[in-house]
Design a protein around this motif. Structure first.
Motif: not given
Length: 168
Positions: A2-8
Motif C-alpha cells: 500500500l505504501e509503495k503503490f497508494g500512500r506514496a
C-alpha cells in the motif's frame, strides 16, 4: 504494498501528472505492477475471507497457483448471486469481505450496501484505510480530468450509497 503503490502519492508530482510513474508506464510495467499487487492480494484474501478461501479450495487452487494476470482464468468468477447466498447463510455481513468484527471495531469507517434490486443486498464494511486510499485515487482521477486545488467541479451523480459519490 500500500505504501509503495497508494500512500506514496500524497500530492501531484507536476502541474500535468499526479503519478507519472504509473500514468506514463509502459503496458509491460503496468502488467508487472498488476502481478505484484495480485501476489500480495490473493494470500491476504485467502487468509481473511472464508468465502474466497472456500472458492480457492473448490477450484483446487492455492494463492501461489495464481502468479500473474494470465493465471486468473483458473479462478472461478464470483457472482452477485454467490455473494447474496453467502449473506443469507452468514448474516448480516457474509464472509466475502476480509473485514472481520475485530478489524471493524478498530478501524471501521462506513458501511455501503447494494440496493438489492436484483439480488439480496450485499453490505460492505470499509475502514479508515479505504477512505484514505479512495480519497487519493479520486483526487488522481479528478486531477487527470483537469480539476486543480481551489477549483469547483460539478459531480453528476445522484445521492445514493454508491462508493464513488462518497469517495469524492
Amino acid at each position: 504494498m500500500l505504501e509503495k503503490f497508494g500512500r506514496a502519492m500524497r500530492e501531484p508530482a507536476s502541474k500535468r501528472l499526479w503519478a507519472p510513474q504509473f500514468e506514463c508506464a509502459s503496458r509491460e510495467r503496468i502488467r508487472d505492477i498488476q502481478d505484484e499487487k495480485l501476489a500480495a492480494m490473493l494470500p491476504y484474501l485467502y487468509e481473511h475471507s472464508p468465502f474466497y478461501r472456500a472458492k480457492f479450495k473448490a477450484a483446487k487452487l492455492k494463492p501461489a497457483d495464481l502468479r500473474t494476470l494470465a493465471d486468473l482464468p483458473k479462478f472461478p468468477v464470483t457472482t452477485k448471486d454467490e455473494m447474496a447466498r453467502d449473506v443469507a447463510a452468514h448474516r448480516p455481513w457474509g464472509t466475502y469481505t476480509p473485514i472481520d468484527d475485530r478489524t471493524w471495531r478498530e478501524r471501521g469507517w462506513m458501511i455501503f450496501s447494494t440496493s438489492g434490486t436484483t439480488a439480496t443486498p450485499r453490505s460492505f464494511r470499509y475502514t479508515a484505510l479505504d477512505a484514505e486510499l479512495w480519497a487519493r485515487t479520486s483526487a488522481r482521477a479528478l486531477y487527470a480530468m483537469g480539476v486543480r486545488a481551489g477549483e469547483s467541479a460539478l459531480t453528476c451523480t445522484n445521492y445514493n450509497p454508491h462508493v464513488f459519490f462518497w469517495s469524492i
